[in-house]
Design a protein around this motif. Structure first.
Motif: not given
Lengths: 330, 439
Positions: A140-150, A191-194, B277-284, B369-372
């Motif tokens: 469930g990691i979105p955009d995996p190709n981009r994440r691989l480089k991060e 909750a997501q991870i479980l 997703g996760d909490l958006p950044s409080p900077a933005n 992208r909400a996650e970023t």
């Protein structure tokens, strides 16, 4: 025939001129194929050391292991480091508590995920990269190709834990050990991870050894629960049985100490008195006796045996177990 | 008049960049307009996930961080406007219990020295003898032995150290004690001891607490009133029982459904509301409702453009949601659920559902992208996705009955960064998103 049979595991830390510390003091339990087994206890009960011993991750110096840990016919405790390296990641995999310190901060996530694919599955180059992207997508990691480089610091806490899970399931291990996988995360991310772990167990039939201090997590996930105290299993039962009829005074006390979101407010909690420092050696009697409200003289005559005072398959290590269902912890 | 009143408190931290020229390139909106009041003798519980600003708010009350705007009034005095000198003596009335019991005690001071330091500074007790008597009395109240006086912090267990932290606050006889995650570093059995101690002390000494914690069950147990924070603002405030009986804000609903209950029966029955997703950044922070990027009930209108205010819906139950009533009545349903007979058309699909559908690749990229932290980016790319996959949706949008296109159009003008609004290719968005973490 269970997949993993841990029999009287002991781990003793010693040397450096100090008194030996026995962190795990005769732990026995089994994990079946496709089963979720919980190891529950507070800090210092030996639950994490148990998992490290099974994975062969304890230092060779100064640590003495005892007992057996039979994984599908091989004793994990006596394996050579070389054989252990072959099994680790392929047959057994582990998810750690802190996702940031478990990932290498200066290596991109992609390299860390493909490393295990190269080592155990012989995948190379583009094939390995594709498989890594597929794995990230799977958890469930979105955009995996981009994440691989991060790098790990560019991922959020929840995503890092997902990446660790992707690495753990990369070779479809038969046993997954999760050591407090959600403790560092917020409840909504927990909750997501479980949910993800549940899904993996259901789909792949992987056995999961869940190590946690959170009885709430256990209640939602585990089939069989083992409660640890001072390096020994004090109670072991199927999930529903354990929560409906906690028999060992320690389990009983733990359940009484937790504020519940669904319980009527205003009722005082029933804490266990003292702290884990107030314990006696198991050889002299029950280690929990100094904190126990049901303590009697019999508690001080040697290690209490695991018995089934209540129902078949529900074991408790107690001389004076809690049997009445209505009993309120004092 | 309440004992402690916060009105429109804002704490913004500047984000600086550059070596030679110290430019301020933006702000982290850690606390962004919070008003609440704490009654004497009561416990106000503040819950929220990490990064929501709850700790900063607690520090702002003590003025350990400066308040950007708004007032913190304790018993008629505005803490935010006191001079440094006045503040020092005023702080006796506001004390704090910290999260990490070991880290907040000086390892080289013994307990007597730790506890009497504050007393001496505030002129409590004529001499050390008198102070020692007082300390002994307080130590007995928090359940520590008298011989603790000459011992050092490392000699105590975690629970005992937290008791020392509580004693340090109590010796100064404060009006309000701010407890920042008082039990989260402790084991469950010890947690219960400290929670009970806090409650007993409140009963016997008439203390007022502001408890800050992430654990909803703990907060509900000890609080009379609970405020739920999300991204720097309160989204819901209600008496403890009412909040649990009927959470009104979508975020509170999701938060409550995520808390595990140690009971298999309950665990199997209950319905989980999983947030994406996760909490958006409080900077933005997202424009409009701060929660609309993750809200399963988000509507095409208002949510993305208009920031909801905390409104009393009766019985002191305040909610900051445009559609709280409709959600409670069931006229607005959660994305993915079957709509009720008279409800909005099925295609009122908020961003979340789009993100779930694997077929819509561009839309998926945006939803997540909400996650970023760049939730706003969703708007342009989504508009693009709509256009690409169904040209007639655009036409519908023009006629104002295609709800999905509607939403995209509504969201686009609200975009905080003009550059993003102009960027209509998905690639431009990606570049933007890559930049975000470095900023």
């Amino acid at each position: 025939m269970p997949l993993l049979t841990v029999d009287e595991l002991t781990v003793t830390f010693g040397g450096r001129g100090r008194k030996d510390v026995r962190a795990v003091n005769g732990v026995s339990f089994t994990v079946d194929q496709g089963q979720v087994v919980g190891l529950v206890g507070e800090s210092g009960c030996g639950k994490s050391v148990t998992s490290l011993a099974l994975m062969g991750l304890l230092p060779a110096k100064g640590v003495t292991l005892g007992g057996r840990a039979d994984f599908d016919g091989t004793d994990l405790l006596t394996l050579s480091p070389r054989r252990m390296r072959d099994m680790r990641g392929r047959d057994l995999a582990m998810i750690f508590q802190d996702p940031l310190s478990s990932l290498n901060p200066v290596v991109p996530v992609g390299v860390q995920v493909t490393e295990i694919l190269q080592r155990h599955r012989g995948l190379k180059g583009e094939a390995a990269r594709k498989e890594a992207a597929h794995l990230l997508d799977r958890v469930g990691i979105p955009d995996p190709n981009r994440r691989l480089k991060e790098f790990p610091h560019q991922l959020s806490g929840g995503m890092r834990q997902r990446a660790l899970i992707a690495m753990a399931v990369a070779c479809a291990p038969r046993l997954l050990i999760a050591d407090e996988p959600t403790t560092a995360l917020d409840v909504t991310i927990q909750a997501q991870i479980l949910e993800l772990l549940k899904e993996l167990v259901d789909q792949e039939g992987t056995a999961l050894l869940m190590i946690t201090h959170d009885l709430g997590v256990v209640a939602g996930l585990c089939d069989q629960v083992n409660v640890l105290y001072a390096g020994k299993v004090v109670e072991s039962a199927a999930r529903r049985e354990l929560f409906a009829h906690p028999t060992h005074p320690y389990t009983h006390g733990l359940l009484g100490s937790i504020p519940r979101l669904d319980a009527p407010r205003g009722e005082p909690l029933h804490p266990i008195r003292g702290s884990i420092n107030d314990q006696i050696a198991w050889a002299d009697g029950c280690a929990f006796a100094p904190r126990c409200d049901r303590y009697e003289m019999d508690c001080l005559t040697g290690t209490p045996a695991l018995t089934e005072p209540r129902a078949a398959g529900h074991q408790a290590r107690c001389v004076n177990p809690v049997l009445a269902t209505t009993e309120v912890p004092a | 008049m309440s004992l402690l009143e916060l009105d429109g408190v804002k704490v913004h931290f500047p984000v600086r960049k550059g070596v030679l020229f110290d430019r301020t390139v933006g702000h982290v909106y850690a606390v962004d307009g919070i008003s609440l009041s704490v009654e004497a003798g009561q416990t106000y519980g503040l819950v929220g996930e990490s990064g929501c600003g709850k700790t900063t708010l607690g520090r702002a009350v003590l003025r350990l961080v400066d308040v950007t705007d708004g007032s913190v009034v304790l018993d008629g005095t505005d803490v935010a406007k006191l001079s440094e000198k006045e503040l020092r003596s005023f702080r006796r009335r506001l004390q704090m219990v910290f999260q990490d019991p070991l880290g907040s005690l000086n390892p080289r001071q013994n307990i007597e020295s730790i506890l009497s330091e504050g007393m001496a500074a505030h002129g409590i007790g004529a001499n050390q003898e008198e102070r020692r008597e007082k300390i002994k009395e307080i130590l007995a109240k928090v359940g520590l032995p008298t011989n603790a006086l000459s011992r050092y912090p490392h000699e105590f267990s975690g629970g005992q150290r937290q008791r020392i932290g509580i004693a340090r606050a109590l010796v100064l006889e404060p009006d309000v004690i701010i407890c920042d995650e008082p039990v989260s570093a402790l084991d469950v059995s010890i947690q219960a001891q400290v929670i009970n101690l806090l409650e007993e002390l409140q009963e016997s000494m008439g203390l007022t607490y502001l408890v800050i914690a992430h654990d909803l069950a703990v907060v509900r147990h000890i609080s009379d009133v609970i405020g739920v924070m999300y991204l720097g603002s309160l989204v819901e405030e209600a008496p403890s029982d009412a909040l649990y009986a009927e959470p009104m804000h979508p975020y509170t609903k999701a938060l409550m459904s995520a808390v595990p209950v140690p009971d298999p029966e309950v665990e199997e029955r209950r319905e989980r509301i999983l947030l994406h997703g996760d909490l958006p950044s409080p900077a933005n922070p997202p424009a409009g409702c701060r929660f609309h990027t993750r809200c399963p009930w988000a509507q095409a209108t208002r949510c993305a453009t208009e920031r909801p205010q905390l409104t009393d819906l009766g019985g002191g139950h305040k909610v900051a949601c445009h559609f709280a009533r409709e959600i409670a009545d069931g006229t607005i349903v959660r994305a993915g659920d079957e709509p009720a007979a008279s409800a909005a058309p099925a295609d009122t699909a908020p961003a979340d559902t789009a993100a779930d559908a694997p077929a819509e690749i561009p839309a998926q990229a945006t939803g997540e992208r909400a996650e970023t932290d760049r939730a706003e980016d969703a708007a342009p790319a989504e508009a693009k996705a709509d256009g690409a996959e169904a040209p007639e949706a655009k036409a519908d949008g023009a006629e104002s009955d295609g709800a999905e296109a509607d939403e995209a159009e509504d969201a686009a003008p609200a975009d905080t960064a003009p550059a993003v609004a102009e960027a209509d290719s998905a690639e431009a968005d990606v570049v933007k998103a890559d930049d975000a973490p470095k900023a």
